[in-house]
Design a protein around this motif. Structure first.
Motif, mmCIF file in Angstrom:
data_model
loop_
_atom_site.group_PDB
_atom_site.id
_atom_site.type_symbol
_atom_site.label_atom_id
_atom_site.label_comp_id
_atom_site.label_asym_id
_atom_site.label_seq_id
_atom_site.Cartn_x
_atom_site.Cartn_y
_atom_site.Cartn_z
ATOM 1 N N ALA A 1 0.832 -1.211 0.000
ATOM 2 C CA ALA A 1 0.000 0.000 0.000
ATOM 3 C C ALA A 1 0.860 1.252 0.000
ATOM 4 N N LEU A 2 1.935 1.235 0.782
ATOM 5 C CA LEU A 2 2.800 2.416 0.864
ATOM 6 C C LEU A 2 3.615 2.613 -0.404
ATOM 7 N N ASP A 3 3.788 1.552 -1.190
ATOM 8 C CA ASP A 3 4.493 1.655 -2.476
ATOM 9 C C ASP A 3 3.570 2.121 -3.604
ATOM 10 N N SER A 4 2.272 2.132 -3.344
ATOM 11 C CA SER A 4 1.300 2.500 -4.362
ATOM 12 C C SER A 4 1.417 3.986 -4.711
ATOM 13 N N GLU A 5 0.962 4.323 -5.909
ATOM 14 C CA GLU A 5 1.002 5.710 -6.348
ATOM 15 C C GLU A 5 -0.163 6.529 -5.796
ATOM 16 N N PHE A 6 -1.189 5.866 -5.295
ATOM 17 C CA PHE A 6 -2.388 6.568 -4.873
ATOM 18 C C PHE A 6 -2.843 6.095 -3.492
ATOM 19 N N PRO A 7 -3.800 6.792 -2.876
ATOM 20 C CA PRO A 7 -4.290 6.413 -1.544
ATOM 21 C C PRO A 7 -4.910 5.014 -1.536
#
Length: 176
Positions: free
Chosen positions: A111-117
């Protein structure tokens, strides 16, 4: 298929984790929210992470965009109504009370590597995912979680906080 690894919080660590992991803003939601909004807006944080239903709901209602919302649709072990979280993707994980599963650790990291919330909906209990959030968040991030009947805790992610969390996780009992 590989083994499932679960880290269980031993009684000896429970006392240590009862203490807030950061600065506590004491008071009712109506008193704390304006202070919380001001701290976040003036803090120049790398990202903001909300752990818990009430904190996630508060940040969303204050118009504060968190990178990650972690919730379990329970407050003080009682079910609460589904909250409206401004995330573009939701991960569902199982994380029994008093544990950290590999599945939940991996979900926080992804999740923290994702580009969005992103939101993580936990079946079980989300409390200990605060540790994963601190561990995987970039330095100078802010992890916000509720301290029942007291207020909201603000954890600025530093090397020192990461080392503390790594030590706690290392001292948890591992069950395969």
């Amino acid at each position: 298929m590989g083994s499932i690894i679960i880290r269980v919080l031993p009684e000896s660590l429970r006392v240590e984790l009862k203490k807030p992991l950061g600065e506590i803003l004491r008071g009712k939601e109506s008193e704390v929210n304006p202070i919380l909004k001001n701290v976040i807006e003036s803090g120049n944080f790398t990202m903001v992470i909300a752990v818990g239903d009430e904190v996630s709901s508060s940040l969303a209602s204050l118009g504060i965009k968190a990178k990650l919302y972690i919730y379990d649709e329970k407050t003080k072990r009682k079910f609460v109504k589904q909250i409206n979280i401004p995330a573009k993707q939701t991960f569902w994980v199982k994380n029994p009370a008093g544990t950290l599963t590999d599945e939940s650790l991996e979900a926080v990291r992804k999740a923290l590597d994702s580009e969005f919330p992103v939101a993580i909906k936990v079946e079980g209990e989300e409390d200990l995912l605060t540790l994963a959030a601190i561990l995987y968040a970039p330095l100078n991030s802010l992890v916000v979680y509720g301290q029942p009947d007291e207020g909201v805790v603000l954890v600025r992610v530093t090397d020192e906080r990461k080392k503390f969390v790594e030590d706690i996780i290392r001292r948890m009992d591992v069950v395969v």
